[in-house]
Design an enzyme around this catalytic site. Structure first.
Site, PDB file in Angstrom:
ATOM      1  CE  LYS A 107      -1.719  34.240  78.473  1.00 37.30           C
ATOM      2  NZ  LYS A 107      -1.531  35.702  78.644  1.00 37.30           N
ATOM      3  CE  LYS A 119      -5.813  41.206  76.679  1.00 37.95           C
ATOM      4  NZ  LYS A 119      -4.957  40.491  77.660  1.00 37.95           N
ATOM      5  CB  THR A 203       2.882  39.319  84.098  1.00 38.76           C
ATOM      6  OG1 THR A 203       1.481  39.416  84.402  1.00 38.76           O
ATOM      7  CG2 THR A 203       3.052  38.862  82.658  1.00 38.76           C
TER       8      THR A 203
END
Length: 428
Positions: A107, A119, A203
């Site tokens: 991404k 993450k 987002t």
């Protein structure tokens, strides 16, 4: 008395189910034929750089000591520090966190911001914890992963089950450990302690932007178009509100408790206020309640937005989908087999690595503002976000048409090429 979480076998010892990581690997394999000489470096993307598994014992309000399992994974840091959210969810596994970190690598490279992929997560249901228990869990987790995160090493952010308050506790814990305030150690913070304008909506805004771009390409008028959304958290609710204001009909919403359907469209502002008060769409008086969650996927709509968690669109329900466009607001919501079914049906799927990239783009802006001790207005933030995400989408759309591949494959070609070029130039 000590108590432990339900699963006695550490998830990293379970070898027979790759789960989300397996889906990521399949996606990587599909782009190898398009990488030319860079394909010799492809194994770099199949091996996480660093995996940290931590035990997090906390004392609950009743005096019990409960142990939770937490993770922080740095998948790739060739193009910059690791960047990725922290997830608090009862179904968190190591496979999931590794996959999510891999998708963050792709991404960040696809939208061309100078980050690698990372993450984190804890296997916990945050709804079952008091505010004090949640604070203790967050602070202990931050302390345990503090050895691998850092302002120029790895910058956490909110994800499923976490929010601005969690980020504030993480920032405070890390800063206290370092004896001075380090605002940029996390993004998605409250404005009052260095957060960025526009971050909370970013987002969902990105999902809206990509939806409009694709709709214009296929001559679909957003006004009165029918939209179904799975997930009504930060991403789903913001996207729903933006589409609603643009004149679309949000005909179906599914959350963790129920599905509501109204072919004439739901009143999204009223639903948002209801959820703020009640915590769920359940019992909202504005549409028909559908008890079987699988029926959601067959509801008639023009645009479908999976905005919950991964692995939702599978071989079992892909054939039932009637939408013209799918916008992946969540990370990894579609399996590889389902991708093929949707492509054969002529459904345009906008992959997560571009569709939900608005959050990490504005997180990048927040980090840059923290580094420079400066702040931009929300208008400036939105203009910069629009430019970056639109430029990235244009490149993906053009490559997909040139190579006759899906938008996901085109996005992965661009992302993988940038990461592997960095590896080639830097060497081993």
């Amino acid at each position: 008395m000590s108590k432990f979480t339900e699963n006695p076998i550490p998830s990293y010892l379970i070898q027979n189910n790759l789960g989300p990581w397996g889906v990521y690997l399949q996606q990587i394999d599909r782009v190898i034929p398009y990488l030319g000489s860079l394909s010799r470096w492809i194994e770099i993307l199949k091996h996480p750089k660093k995996i940290l598994i931590v035990d997090i014992p906390i004392e609950h309000d009743n005096g019990d000591i409960i142990h939770y399992e937490g993770y922080r994974v740095q998948h790739n840091i060739l193009r910059g520090p690791g960047k990725g959210g922290v997830r608090f969810h009862p179904d968190v596994t190591l496979s999931e966190i590794i996959a999510l970190s891999g998708w963050m690598t792709i991404k960040n490279a696809t939208v061309n911001i100078p980050y690698g992929g990372a993450k984190g997560g804890i296997r916990v249901n945050p709804r079952n914890l008091s505010n004090n228990e949640l604070m203790r869990l967050t602070r202990r987790y931050t302390n345990e992963i503090s050895s691998i995160i850092g302002l120029n090493k790895d910058i956490p952010a909110p994800d499923v089950g976490t929010d601005m308050q969690i980020m504030a506790w993480m920032m405070d814990t890390y800063s206290t450990k370092k004896n001075h305030t380090i605002s940029g150690i996390v993004t998605g913070k409250p404005i009052s302690i260095g957060g960025s304008f526009g971050r909370q909506k970013a987002t969902g805004r990105g999902v809206f932007i990509i939806g409009n771009k694709i709709a214009s390409q296929i001559n679909l008028n957003i006004i009165n178009s029918k939209i179904a959304i799975q997930g009504f958290g930060n991403v789903g609710s913001i996207a729903a509100n933006l589409f609603f204001k643009a004149g679309a009909k949000i005909v179906a919403i599914q959350d963790y408790k129920t599905t509501i359907y109204n072919p004439n469209g739901l009143e999204i502002p009223k639903l948002q206020k209801y959820v703020t008060y009640k915590g769920s769409i359940q019992d909202f008086n504005g549409g028909e309640k559908i008890n079987n969650p699988q029926e959601f996927w067959s509801l008639p709509c023009d645009i479908l937005i999976p905005a919950a968690i991964e692995g939702q669109i599978t071989i079992n329900n892909a054939n039932n989908i009637t939408a013209k466009i799918i916008l992946e607001g969540a990370n990894g919501p579609t399996t590889t087999e389902a991708d093929d079914i949707l492509k054969d049906k002529g459904i345009i799927l906008a992959p997560d690595v571009i569709t939900n990239a608005g959050g990490v783009i504005v997180s990048y802006f927040e980090w840059v503002q923290n580094l420079s001790n400066f702040s931009w207005t929300e208008k400036e933030i939105n203009l910069r976000l629009d430019r970056i995400i639109c430029d990235a989408f244009k490149a993906i759309w053009e490559l997909a048409n040139e190579k006759k591949v899906s938008l996901r494959t085109a996005a992965f070609i661009i992302g993988c090429t940038r990461v592997l070029n960095a590896q080639k130039i830097r060497g081993l």
